[in-house]
Design a protein around this motif. Structure first.
Motif, PDB file in Angstrom:
ATOM      1  N   ASP A 113     -87.822  25.683  41.376  1.00  0.00           N
ATOM      2  CA  ASP A 113     -86.769  26.543  40.847  1.00  0.00           C
ATOM      3  C   ASP A 113     -87.302  27.972  40.755  1.00  0.00           C
ATOM      4  O   ASP A 113     -88.513  28.186  40.669  1.00  0.00           O
ATOM      5  N   GLY A 138     -80.103  18.620  37.551  1.00  0.00           N
ATOM      6  CA  GLY A 138     -81.401  18.543  38.212  1.00  0.00           C
ATOM      7  C   GLY A 138     -82.479  17.951  37.330  1.00  0.00           C
ATOM      8  O   GLY A 138     -83.265  17.104  37.775  1.00  0.00           O
ATOM      9  N   VAL A 152     -87.378  17.964  43.571  1.00  0.00           N
ATOM     10  CA  VAL A 152     -86.017  18.193  43.077  1.00  0.00           C
ATOM     11  C   VAL A 152     -85.823  19.690  42.953  1.00  0.00           C
ATOM     12  O   VAL A 152     -86.435  20.343  42.096  1.00  0.00           O
ATOM     13  N   THR A 153     -84.993  20.268  43.801  1.00  0.00           N
ATOM     14  CA  THR A 153     -84.728  21.704  43.691  1.00  0.00           C
ATOM     15  C   THR A 153     -83.717  21.931  42.567  1.00  0.00           C
ATOM     16  O   THR A 153     -82.841  21.103  42.318  1.00  0.00           O
ATOM     17  N   GLY A 154     -83.876  23.049  41.879  1.00  0.00           N
ATOM     18  CA  GLY A 154     -83.026  23.281  40.712  1.00  0.00           C
ATOM     19  C   GLY A 154     -83.233  22.207  39.658  1.00  0.00           C
ATOM     20  O   GLY A 154     -82.299  21.823  38.949  1.00  0.00           O
ATOM     21  N   GLY A 155     -84.468  21.751  39.535  1.00  0.00           N
ATOM     22  CA  GLY A 155     -84.747  20.572  38.708  1.00  0.00           C
ATOM     23  C   GLY A 155     -85.161  20.852  37.286  1.00  0.00           C
ATOM     24  O   GLY A 155     -85.673  19.948  36.614  1.00  0.00           O
ATOM     25  N   ASN A 212     -80.674  19.930  45.133  1.00  0.00           N
ATOM     26  CA  ASN A 212     -79.757  20.082  44.007  1.00  0.00           C
ATOM     27  C   ASN A 212     -79.460  21.536  43.657  1.00  0.00           C
ATOM     28  O   ASN A 212     -78.408  21.824  43.084  1.00  0.00           O
ATOM     29  N   ALA A 213     -80.353  22.453  43.985  1.00  0.00           N
ATOM     30  CA  ALA A 213     -80.155  23.862  43.609  1.00  0.00           C
ATOM     31  C   ALA A 213     -78.801  24.349  44.118  1.00  0.00           C
ATOM     32  O   ALA A 213     -78.445  24.126  45.274  1.00  0.00           O
ATOM     33  N   THR A 257     -78.878   8.548  41.858  1.00  0.00           N
ATOM     34  CA  THR A 257     -80.052   9.211  42.439  1.00  0.00           C
ATOM     35  C   THR A 257     -81.183   8.225  42.681  1.00  0.00           C
ATOM     36  O   THR A 257     -81.792   8.214  43.764  1.00  0.00           O
TER      37      THR A 257
END
Length: 256
Positions: free
Chosen positions: A41, A23, A15-18, A94-95, A230
């Motif tokens: 991140d 996120g 999960v980017t920006g998690g 998600n970032a 999700t």
């Protein structure tokens, strides 16, 4: 059978920006469904706090300091995830950032920065995980777009353009990699109560009332409102869902 459709035990998600906001809520939701999670991140301190919180609840978590716009950094994220967990099944792009300005005043630098993070980085991350998913025989890519992907925004044209581009990118991924049993879908959040939108409300004081008056539920969304969508798109329940755009906005975009 129903529970098995949403069971993510043995799966590994990036999960980017998690580490905060939407996120972190999605990372927690995937972890609660059984997945091991890599939080990617740039902010090491926030990621460490998020990892500690999730680990206290018994989840398997790796925190990677990652610049999603840098292919070398993303490659290291993938290598670290593979080394720790042995596989990669799910990527949540998600970032994202927003740098708002009237269109006629927006600098080329601010335009390009938002495009780089919101649209080019998902391309970099998707390419990086593709070999892992292809080798495993399956995969799920979830791109976080926005209702602004389908609505104009004179004050955030760079953001709206980047999210519109993500929709087309999602459809292209779905077309290109379906043969490898990789499903690619997008989630379009509406106005969610996060640090990003808090800053928007500080900048535009009337924004809060404007949003609440347009949402049939008469409230802003919460990060947890994205969890169900999700988990669905990450699980076997969505194995024949590909190239879709799932709107989660409380009805904001259906109002005239």
């Amino acid at each position: 059978m129903t529970n098995q459709l949403f069971d993510l035990k043995g799966r590994v998600a990036i999960v980017t920006g998690g580490n905060a906001g939407i996120g972190l809520a999605m990372a927690r939701g995937l972890a609660e469904a059984g997945a091991a999670i890599t939080i990617a991140d740039r902010n090491a301190d926030n990621s460490a706090q998020a990892r500690a919180s999730l680990e206290r609840d018994g989840h398997q978590i790796l925190a990677c300091v990652t610049d999603v716009t840098n292919p070398a950094s993303v490659a290291q994220m993938v290598a670290s995830t593979r080394e720790r967990f042995g596989r990669i099944d799910i990527l949540v792009n998600n970032a994202g950032i927003s740098i708002a300005a009237p269109l006629e005043e927006m600098s080329l630098g601010n335009w390009q920065t938002v495009i780089d993070v919101n649209m080019t980085a998902p391309f970099i991350c998707a390419q990086a995980v593709y070999p892992e998913m292809k080798a495993a025989g399956s995969g799920k890519i979830i791109n976080i777009a926005s209702v602004l992907a389908q609505l104009g925004s004179g004050g955030a044209a760079n953001y709206a353009a980047s999210k519109g581009g993500i929709l087309q990118f999602t459809r292209s991924l779905a077309t290109a990699w379906a043969v490898d049993n990789i499903q690619s879908n997008a989630i379009l959040p509406g106005w969610i109560d996060t640090d990003l939108t808090i800053r928007a409300r500080e900048r535009v004081p009337e924004l809060h009332d404007r949003i609440v008056s347009r949402v049939p539920a008469a409230r802003w969304g919460r990060p947890d409102d994205l969890v169900g969508a999700t988990v669905f798109l990450a699980s076997a329940a969505s194995d024949f869902v590909n190239g879709a755009a799932l709107t989660v906005d409380g009805g904001f975009s259906i109002q005239g």
